[in-house]
Design an enzyme around this catalytic site. Sequence first.
Site: not given
Length: 360
Positions: A116-117, A137-139, A181, A183
């Site tokens: 998003g950033t 990001t951790i993702d 985590m 999503h």
Amino acid sequence: MKRIGILTSGGDCQGLNASIRGVAKSLYEEFGNDVEIYGIKDGYKGLIFGEYKLMKPEDFSGILTLGGTILGTSRQPFKTMCLPMPEFGGKTKLDMMLENYRKYKFDCLVILGGNGTQKTANLLREEGLNVVSLPKTIDNDVWGTDMTFGFHSSVEIATNVLDCIHTTATSHGRIFCVEIMGHKVGWLPLYAGIAGGADVILLPEIPYDIDKIAKTLDNRIANGKKFSILAVAEGALSKEEAAMKKKDFKKARAEMKYPSIVYRLADELASRVDNEIRVCVPGHFQRGGSPCAYDRVLSTRFGAAAARLIREKNYGNMVGLVNGKIVPVPLSEVAGKLKTVPVDCEEILAAREIGISFGD
């Protein structure tokens, strides 16, 4: 005199401060006293409302190993950026960011954040602002880079959770469903699941069949293995859910009686498997603490590369890691894209070959 604004946006993670440090120290080395670095508070919120402070070189000392972000962060959804705000005379958040950028006479914004950033950073670029961004990001799901900082640190934490669960699972002969985590994208549960010796890994990219998971667990019990570990992405979904229309899926999830998928999964397995089942949710622990050595190095490389782009006036780019090299990646190519886990990637193939099930 160059005036550089720097902000961190979205969820926090390990390596933000190390990256900030890398940017600042490189800028000071390059420009000496001819650069001023302004820390913008709480992400885009600070740029919207003009909340910032002039940083000093000593502000960037001792933060290499520090978790979180010294600048603060917030979530400002991209979809809200161009909506009129009556309380501000109908101005949009975008309008206010553009005004403050020009008011404070910034030469460039350095923006650290995830998907998003990066979309908002690209929006600012389209409006003519000088922007350089870093992938956080951790993702590990930012398009245009093989790796994001924060990912490996989070993998270490999630792996440690699985390691610790193993001892109690084996002692009591239990099945543990551990929520990791992830999503929309499953890089974190995939890596942690492999590293932590999970028996089943459930990812958003691979819809699961609950009966096949139950069969996998029954087979382990039949083979004398009384315990099992499931690494479950928070965004895992069943094959039935995957077949739903987006609207119906959202409604079904909103009406779900369980706090998250891992609890539903455990309940469904309880009626199918003759074993005691427990749930573990490490949650935001996975974002916290000091960055691991890998992320400290990667963050430093990213920070130095961002300063290099500023020196070269090569704006409108995100710093990315591609095939082991740090390269500029156009924000126009990054914005709006998600780097999902390919279902035939080497990690999944290797996991299947050693007997890990993906519930499909």
